[in-house]
Design an enzyme around this catalytic site. Structure first.
Site, PDB file in Angstrom:
ATOM      1  N   ASP A 203     -90.675  -5.112 -42.848  1.00  0.00           N
ATOM      2  CA  ASP A 203     -92.081  -5.544 -41.462  1.00  0.00           C
ATOM      3  C   ASP A 203     -90.697  -5.277 -40.041  1.00  0.00           C
ATOM      4  O   ASP A 203     -91.778  -6.280 -39.157  1.00  0.00           O
ATOM      5  CB  ASP A 203     -92.516  -6.975 -41.754  1.00  0.00           C
ATOM      6  CG  ASP A 203     -92.066  -7.637 -42.166  1.00  0.00           C
ATOM      7  OD1 ASP A 203     -90.662  -7.817 -41.886  1.00  0.00           O
ATOM      8  OD2 ASP A 203     -92.565  -8.964 -41.894  1.00  0.00           O
TER       9      ASP A 203
ATOM     10  N   ASP B 137     -83.663 -30.779 -33.460  1.00  0.00           N
ATOM     11  CA  ASP B 137     -83.846 -30.076 -32.259  1.00  0.00           C
ATOM     12  C   ASP B 137     -84.593 -31.073 -31.251  1.00  0.00           C
ATOM     13  O   ASP B 137     -85.213 -32.290 -31.389  1.00  0.00           O
ATOM     14  CB  ASP B 137     -85.602 -29.297 -32.953  1.00  0.00           C
ATOM     15  CG  ASP B 137     -85.310 -28.104 -31.316  1.00  0.00           C
ATOM     16  OD1 ASP B 137     -85.010 -27.398 -30.822  1.00  0.00           O
ATOM     17  OD2 ASP B 137     -86.522 -28.781 -30.637  1.00  0.00           O
TER      18      ASP B 137
ATOM     19  N   ASP C  45     -84.132  -7.901 -42.946  1.00  0.00           N
ATOM     20  CA  ASP C  45     -85.339  -8.257 -43.856  1.00  0.00           C
ATOM     21  C   ASP C  45     -84.887  -7.497 -45.074  1.00  0.00           C
ATOM     22  O   ASP C  45     -84.977  -6.945 -44.888  1.00  0.00           O
ATOM     23  CB  ASP C  45     -86.169  -7.173 -41.872  1.00  0.00           C
ATOM     24  CG  ASP C  45     -87.666  -7.356 -42.812  1.00  0.00           C
ATOM     25  OD1 ASP C  45     -88.734  -7.423 -43.276  1.00  0.00           O
ATOM     26  OD2 ASP C  45     -87.771  -6.366 -41.685  1.00  0.00           O
TER      27      ASP C  45
ATOM     28  N   GLU D   9     -79.111 -31.323 -31.595  1.00  0.00           N
ATOM     29  CA  GLU D   9     -79.148 -30.821 -29.949  1.00  0.00           C
ATOM     30  C   GLU D   9     -79.470 -31.739 -28.997  1.00  0.00           C
ATOM     31  O   GLU D   9     -80.719 -32.034 -28.701  1.00  0.00           O
ATOM     32  CB  GLU D   9     -80.320 -29.510 -30.634  1.00  0.00           C
ATOM     33  CG  GLU D   9     -80.255 -28.571 -29.057  1.00  0.00           C
ATOM     34  CD  GLU D   9     -81.559 -28.251 -28.408  1.00  0.00           C
ATOM     35  OE1 GLU D   9     -81.386 -27.655 -27.674  1.00  0.00           O
ATOM     36  OE2 GLU D   9     -83.150 -28.660 -29.074  1.00  0.00           O
TER      37      GLU D   9
HETATM   38  C1  NOJ Z   1     -84.262 -25.929 -28.416  1.00  0.00           C
HETATM   39  C2  NOJ Z   1     -84.104 -25.410 -29.362  1.00  0.00           C
HETATM   40  O1  NOJ Z   1     -83.598 -24.529 -29.415  1.00  0.00           O
HETATM   41  C3  NOJ Z   1     -85.388 -23.664 -28.500  1.00  0.00           C
HETATM   42  O2  NOJ Z   1     -84.924 -22.492 -29.109  1.00  0.00           O
HETATM   43  C4  NOJ Z   1     -86.724 -23.767 -28.453  1.00  0.00           C
HETATM   44  O3  NOJ Z   1     -87.029 -23.268 -27.338  1.00  0.00           O
HETATM   45  C5  NOJ Z   1     -86.837 -25.472 -28.104  1.00  0.00           C
HETATM   46  N1  NOJ Z   1     -85.596 -26.315 -28.494  1.00  0.00           N
HETATM   47  C6  NOJ Z   1     -87.712 -26.476 -27.827  1.00  0.00           C
HETATM   48  O4  NOJ Z   1     -88.639 -26.794 -29.180  1.00  0.00           O
END
Ligand code: NOJ
Length: 556
Positions: free
Chosen positions: A43, A214, A39, A277
C-alpha cells in the site's frame, strides 16, 4: 477498537537480565519511522511486518535496540502522534499480533524494542474527547475572552502555527499545543495518570523494553494558563521555560513512571527504560529529566543543533557531559530524527561532514540514537510537491522544524534549503528508505511509496552500499562493530587532547578520535594507527594528514 491478540503469548524475555549496570547507558538505538521503513503489503506505507522482516538488517548493522515511532490506531493527523487508541495497532501498520511478532523476533535476534508513548495529547477521535462530559474533565477547556467569548483564552500559539486554542460548537475553547486534532490532556486529573500507567503496563506485558516519551516537557501547564505576552513563540521553545513547556511539575510524573518501570523490570529481572523527548533551555534543566529517580535518557538536541565548528562542538559536548554527570546519568547523542533536517543536508549539504559527525558521536561516552537512512547517508528531500505533503505544520503555516525540532546550521545550509529543509516542514526527512534496485520504490515494498523517492537514489540503496568499503553503510557497520569490541568506549571516561585550531582530539579507552572541522587538510603528528576514518587519512613519516571535514579513530 482495542484489538485482541489471536494467540496471547507470554512476554518475551529481553536479552540480558537483571538491573546490572544498565544496558541503555551506552546503547546504540535505531529509530524506525514505521511508515517509511519497509512496506510488506504494497500500500506504499511501511508497516510492522515490513519492519520485522528487516530486523536482521538492523542486527547486522550492529545496533542494540530499535525505537518504533507510533503505530497505534490514529487518524494520522500528525503521523500517528495523534493517538485514538493506545492499545490498538492502526490497520495501516498491521495488527497487535504483528506487534507481538516483531517484539519476539527482535528479542530472538538480541535487539531490544522501545515504543513511543504520547501523553501530552490524544487524537480528537479518542473516545475520551468524543464524549463531551469526559472531555471536559480530561482535557483543557476554558471559556474565551472578549464580550461573547470570541477570543482565545490566552495568547499561546500552536507549535504547528496559529492559535493553540480551537472553539467548540458549545462556545468554549480547548487547548492544543500541536494540531487542533491533538487536544492537550488535563494532567491535573488522576484518571489521566492512571490511564497512562495502564497503557505502559499493556505494552510492557507485550514485552517492550522501554518508552520514548513524546513531549515529555509538556504535560503540566502553569497555573492559570498565563499569557506569554510575546509574539514569535516558536523561537522561545527550548530557549526559556514557558507556561506550557518545561514546567517543574512534569518531574513528578516522570518520577512516578520511573517507579513503575523499575518495579516492572525488577519483578521480571530486566531493565525497562524511559527516554524523554524534552525541550529545555539549558543542559542543566535537561539533566533534571534524567535524575536517578526520573527517566533514563533525554534526547540531547543541543548537540544535534550545534554548528560544524570545533569550538561550538567542544562546548556543547562539555556542557552535555557536565550536566548529565551532575545527576549521574550518561549522555544521549543524536544527529537526525523524523522532525529535523537530515544531518547530511543540515551540515551544509556535506556527506563528508555527516560521516565525520557520526564518527564523532559514536566516539562519545553514552548512548547514541540513529535515524533510519542516516546509515545510507540519505540527504533531506527538498523538492517534494505540495500535493504529497502530510506534515500538519505545512497546512497551518508554522515552521515545524525549529519548533518541534531545533533550528539548523543556516549559515552553511546550501542554497534553496531554508532552516527547516525544503521550507521548514518535516516530510523531506520522512521519505521511504531505498533498499535495492535502480528505480523507485527501491525495494521499499511491492507497491509504491507514500512520498515520492528521488530518481537518483539507486546508488544509495542498502544493496548498492553493502560490501563497498567506501560506502556510508559500511562506515556505520565498522564503527558499530568497533564500538562493541573496544571495552569502555560506550560508558568509559573521556578527555580532550591538544589539537590545532579547527580540530578536536579526544581520548577514550583504547582510542583517540580526531575531528577536522575545517574544509581543508590539516597535518599533525600521527597520534597512533588509524582504526577507522570517515575519509582516507594518510600517515607519512609519523605525520598524519587529516582530510577536511573528517573524523578518524586512532588505536593508541
Ligand atoms: C514530537 C514528535 O517527534 C513529533 O513528530 C510530533 O509532531 C510532536 N511531538 C507532537 O506529538
Amino acid at each position: 477498537m482495542t484489538q485482541e491478540l489471536t494467540s496471547p503469548s507470554p512476554a518475551p524475555q529481553a536479552p540480558g537480565t537483571g538491573r546490572g549496570p544498565g544496558w541503555w547507558r551506552d546503547a546504540v538505538i535505531y529509530q524506525v519511522y514505521v511508515r517509511s521503513f519497509a512496506d510488506s503489503d504494497g500500500d506504499g506505507i511501511g508497516d510492522l511486518r515490513g519492519a520485522r522482516e528487516r530486523l536482521p538488517y538492523l542486527k547486522d548493522l550492529g545496533v542494540d535496540a530499535v525505537w518504533l515511532t507510533p503505530f497505534y490506531a490514529s487518524p494520522q493527523a500528525d503521523g500517528g502522534y495523534d493517538v485514538a487508541d493506545y492499545r490498538a495497532v492502526d490497520p495501516l501498520f498491521g495488527t497487535l499480533q504483528d506487534a507481538d511478532d516483531l517484539i519476539r523476533t527482535a528479542h530472538d535476534l538480541g535487539l531490544r524494542v522501545i515504543v513511543d508513548i504520547v501523553p501530552n495529547h490524544t487524537s480528537d477521535r479518542h473516545p475520551w474527547f468524543q464524549d463531551p462530559e469526559l472531555a471536559r474533565q480530561r482535557y483543557l477547556f476554558r471559556p474565551g475572552k472578549g464580550e461573547s467569548g470570541e477570543l482565545p483564552p490566552n495568547d499561546w500559539e500552536s507549535v504547528f502555527g496559529g492559535p493553540a486554542w480551537t472553539r467548540t460548537d458549545r462556545g468554549d475553547w480547548y487547548l492544543h499545543l500541536f494540531a487542533p486534532e491533538q487536544p492537550d490532556l488535563n494532567w491535573d486529573n488522576p484518571e489521566v495518570h492512571a490511564e497512562f500507567e495502564a497503557i505502559m503496563r499493556f505494552w510492557l506485558d507485550l514485552g517492550v523494553d522501554g518508552f520514548r516519551v513524546d513531549v515529555a516537557h509538556g504535560m503540566i501547564k502553569a497555573p492559570g494558563l498565563p499569557d506569554i505576552g510575546h509574539g514569535a513563540q516558536a523561537q522561545l521553545i527550548g530557549a526559556q521555560v514557558l507556561p506550557f513547556f518545561d514546567q517543574d511539575g512534569v518531574h513528578a510524573i516522570h518520577r512516578a513512571w520511573r517507579r513503575l518501570l523499575d518495579g516492572y523490570g525488577d519483578a521480571r529481572g530486566k531493565q525497562v527504560i524511559g527516554v524523554a523527548e524534552a525541550w529545555a533551555p539549558t543542559a542543566e534543566r535537561l539533566a533534571l529529566y534524567v535524575r536517578p529517580d526520573e527517566l533514563h535518557q533525554a534526547f540531547n538536541f543541543q548537540f544535534l543543533n550545534a554548528p560544524w565548528q570545533s569550538d561550538a562542538l567542544r562546548s556543547v559536548i562539555d556542557a552535555s557531559l557536565a550536566a548529565t554527570a551532575s545527576v549521574g546519568a550518561p549522555t544521549t547523542w543524536v544527529l537526525s530524527n523524523h522532525d529535523v533536517v537530515r544531518h547530511t543536508t543540515r551540515l551544509g549539504g556535506s556527506l563528508a561532514r555527516a560521516r565525520a559527525a557520526t564518527l564523532l558521536m559514536l566516539a562519545l561516552p553514552g548512548s547514541a540514537y540513529l535515524y533510519q537512512g542516516e546509515e545510507l547517508g540519505l540527504p533531506e528531500v527538498t523538492d517534494l510537491p505540495d500535493e504529497v505533503r502530510q506534515d500538519p505544520a505545512f497546512f497551518r503555516g508554522g515552521r515545524a522544524t525549529g519548533a518541534v525540532g531545533p533550528g539548523t546550521d543556516t549559515e552553511s545550509a546550501p542554497d534553496g534549503v531554508a532552516a527547516g529543509g525544503q521550507d521548514g516542514f518535516r516530510d523531506g526527512c520522512r521519505v521511504p528508505l531505498p533498499w535495492s534496485g535502480e528505480l523507485p520504490p527501491y525495494g521499499f515494498g511491492p507497491g509504491g511509496s507514500w512520498l515520492p523517492q528521488p530518481a537518483d537514489w539507486g546508488g544509495l540503496t542498502v544493496a548498492a552500499q553493502t560490501g563497498d568499503p567506501a560506502s556510508t553503510l559500511e562506515l556505520y557497520r565498522a564503527a558499530l562493530e568497533l564500538r562493541r569490541r573496544l571495552p569502555g568506549l560506550g560508558d568509559g571516561p573521556m578527555s580532550w587532547a591538544p589539537a590545532p585550531d579547527g580540530v578536536l582530539a579526544l581520548t577514550r579507552p583504547g582510542l583517540l578520535c580526531t575531528v577536522n572541522t575545517l574544509g581543508h587538510d590539516v597535518g599533525l603528528p600521527a597520534p597512533g594507527t588509524p582504526l577507522l576514518s570517515s575519509a582516507p587519512v594518510t600517515v607519512d613519516d609519523a605525520t598524519a594528514q587529516l582530510p577536511g571535514d573528517s573524523c578518524t579513530w586512532w588505536a593508541i
